[in-house]
Design a protein around this motif. Structure first.
Motif, PDB file in Angstrom:
ATOM      1  N   VAL A  20       1.098  -1.009   0.000  1.00 20.64           N
ATOM      2  CA  VAL A  20       0.061   0.005   0.000  1.00 20.64           C
ATOM      3  C   VAL A  20       0.849   1.227   0.090  1.00 20.64           C
ATOM      4  O   VAL A  20       0.724   2.077  -0.817  1.00 20.64           O
ATOM      5  CB  VAL A  20      -1.125  -0.049   1.104  1.00 20.64           C
ATOM      6  N   LYS A  49       1.119   4.274  -3.080  1.00 24.49           N
ATOM      7  CA  LYS A  49       0.763   5.669  -2.379  1.00 24.49           C
ATOM      8  C   LYS A  49       2.050   6.616  -2.751  1.00 24.49           C
ATOM      9  O   LYS A  49       1.900   7.702  -3.000  1.00 24.49           O
ATOM     10  CB  LYS A  49       0.210   5.848  -0.848  1.00 24.49           C
ATOM     11  N   LEU A 105      -4.218  -0.566  -7.348  1.00 19.96           N
ATOM     12  CA  LEU A 105      -3.123  -0.456  -6.485  1.00 19.96           C
ATOM     13  C   LEU A 105      -2.029  -1.345  -6.844  1.00 19.96           C
ATOM     14  O   LEU A 105      -0.773  -0.510  -6.731  1.00 19.96           O
ATOM     15  CB  LEU A 105      -3.626  -0.705  -5.074  1.00 19.96           C
ATOM     16  N   LEU A 106      -2.012  -2.489  -7.338  1.00 18.58           N
ATOM     17  CA  LEU A 106      -0.959  -3.268  -7.598  1.00 18.58           C
ATOM     18  C   LEU A 106      -0.142  -2.872  -8.764  1.00 18.58           C
ATOM     19  O   LEU A 106       1.283  -2.678  -8.685  1.00 18.58           O
ATOM     20  CB  LEU A 106      -1.470  -4.929  -7.604  1.00 18.58           C
TER      21      LEU A 106
END
Lengths: 404, 135
Positions: B11, B15, B64-65
């Motif tokens: 994560v 970000k 996200l990946l």
């Protein structure tokens, strides 16, 4: 109104197969199959398996009866003459059949009208026809709440338009098409109407002749039937005027090395050995659907949609992509979560036993129109209940907490 | 299982958005789409005289990946030539096979989710396209 929900849910073995609870909300991609359908397919495969319309032996007769019996069940479900039902490999195959066979009757400069929210299966075959036959392709725009904008019909529907091909229900937004308005407008310019019923057929019997359309297609696997089977319905005079799509066995009148004559519809459009087992399963699925009280089922499904809309309304940064209310919609709900990609939402939900679809839903022009990476979509069936919605909302809250 | 997939480090990588942003004067550009999910990456490179990556920038529209993978790639790509990029890809594929993974070790939990492997590989495919292209 009510119906025996727990009894209905118990008819679907996979819902209780484990491990863990299954909150299956991906029915728009593929619905689950009731025991009655599984039994019908198994009975065919174990007591009547043979080729249809060929042999004279006992099993061949039984296979033909099973296949044609399935066609009759589908016709009853759609309230059409049985000879107007053509089995195809799926919804995509059925639209491609129309694009080739009805498309062969079109001339350069003729126009086909689709919309920006169509599934790729109702866009690409027409683009291929355009490139093959020199027709023109137009697209109705989409309103901010995810409906086909029929206000653009006067501009885009002309005397050159020969076919209007639209989704009966959007596979992304759940919005239902105003079919009478489209049918009347098309009739006024002499255009035919094809409806992609993939997301409508799983929600109860239809009266196609009364709808005022000319072609209707749907998939078996989205309507509680097996994979590998779908239906094209078309008015008899249209089928009669259309050349075949695929050539081979069964679709012929007589073959010589010099030339071939065609069988009458529907066999003209069913070249080769048909998918008999899947057709039998689809017939059983139509029979099963016809046995339900759809007024009660629709009330149940819509109460779940309201529960979902209310729950998502309390999630900061959540947005519905589609109609905000219950009017003129079916239980397909797309939503967005600010700061969390739809695939990560769907992956998180899987950890809560919730199955949904995420991504572009084979509707990339719609995603491009609204500048979206994709959406997360919950699509409901009669066997869903409040626990499914609550599990989804719990998973959404977790995704917001951990991924945003 | 899902929490294992979206663990703290992955994560944080997503970000961080390392390398986010297109280059103003790229020498090489590549774009890759994942037709199954619609993810897209546009990736720019400049190279030094020896053909090694001097600067890298990218724009990811993806999950996200995919974002995390692009961050890893951006952190370790500078100074690599085509062979170095191939080695990086080998690391990612090893991680997705559950066999270590070097710079891509954080992606080990993705090994159990085959439908998400392409999310991790998409930036590497774009980088490979860019470094081997003749523009």
């Amino acid at each position: 109104m009510s119906f025996d929900h727990s009894g209905l849910r118990a008819q679907f073995p996979i819902l209780n197969a484990g491990p863990g609870p299954l909150h299956y909300l991906d029915n728009g991609a593929s619905a689950q199959t009731p025991q009655a359908v599984l039994d019908a397919v198994l009975a065919y495969e174990t007591t009547a398996r043979a080729n249809a319309h060929r042999g004279v032996h006992r099993l061949a007769e039984a296979a033909t009866d099973a296949y044609e019996g399935a066609r009759a069940e589908v016709a009853r479900f759609l309230n059409t003459p049985v000879d107007e039902i053509v089995f195809a490999g799926g919804c995509t195959a059925a639209i491609n059949l129309v694009a080739h066979s009805f498309g062969a009757t079109l001339k350069p400069g003729d126009r086909v009208l689709v919309s920006e929210l169509e599934h790729h299966s109702n866009i690409v075959p027409w683009q291929m026809l355009r490139d093959r036959a020199g027709i023109e392709l137009d697209a109705l725009p989409v309103t901010e709440d995810g409906r086909i904008d029929l206000g653009a019909l006067p501009r885009l529907l002309t005397e050159r338009t020969k076919l209007v091909a639209l989704a009966h229900v959007s596979n992304v937004t759940g919005a239902a098409l105003d079919v009478p308005e489209v049918a009347a407008a098309a009739r006024a310019v002499g255009a035919r109407v094809l409806l992609d019923g993939a997301q409508r057929a799983p929600h109860g019997p239809l009266d196609l002749p009364a709808l005022g359309v000319d072609f209707y297609v749907f998939s078996g696997h989205k309507a509680y039937g097996p994979n590998g089977i779908g239906v094209l319905w078309a008015r008899a005079e249209l089928l009669e005027a259309m050349p075949p799509f695929l050539g081979g066995g069964s679709m012929i009148g007589r073959v010589t090395l010099a030339r071939t004559t065609w069988a009458p519809p529907p066999r003209r459009f069913e070249a080769g050995t048909p998918p008999i087992g899947p057709a039998v399963g689809l017939g059983a699925a139509c029979h099963w659907m016809a046995s339900l009280d759809w007024s009660a089922v629709a009330s149940h499904e819509m109460s779940l949609v309201q529960r979902l809309l209310d729950g998502l309304g309390e999630v900061p940064g959540a947005r519905i992509f589609g109609p905000a209310g219950l009017q003129r919609r079916y239980p397909v709900v797309s939503f967005l979560l600010d700061g969390v990609h739809p695939h990560d939402v769907a992956q998180t939900l899987d950890g809560f036993g919730v199955a949904v679809r995420a991504g572009h839903h084979c509707a990339q022009p719609l995603m491009e129109r609204f500048d979206l990476d994709g959406t997360t979509r919950a699509s409901l069936a009669p066997y869903n209940d409040a626990s499914d919605i609550d599990a989804l909302l719990k998973g959404v809250a977790h995704a917001v907490r951990t991924l945003r | 299982m899902t929490d294992q997939l979206y663990h703290e480090r992955i994560v944080a990588l997503a970000k961080a958005r390392t390398g986010d942003g297109r280059l103003t004067a790229p020498e090489r550009t590549a774009q890759r789409d994942n037709p199954l999910c619609g993810d897209r990456i546009s990736l720019d490179l400049t190279l030094d005289a020896a053909g090694r990556i001097a600067a890298l920038g990218h724009k990811v529209r993806g999950c996200l990946l995919c974002q995390a993978s692009a961050s890893v790639l951006s952190a370790v790509a500078v100074g690599r030539d085509a062979d170095g990029v191939a080695a990086l890809r080998a690391d990612a594929e090893a991680a997705l096979a559950g066999q270590g993974g070097g710079a891509y070790e954080a992606f080990a939990p993705v090994a159990a989710h085959k439908s998400r492997h392409e999310c991790v590989l998409l930036p590497l495919q774009a980088l490979t396209d860019a470094i081997v292209s003749r523009q």
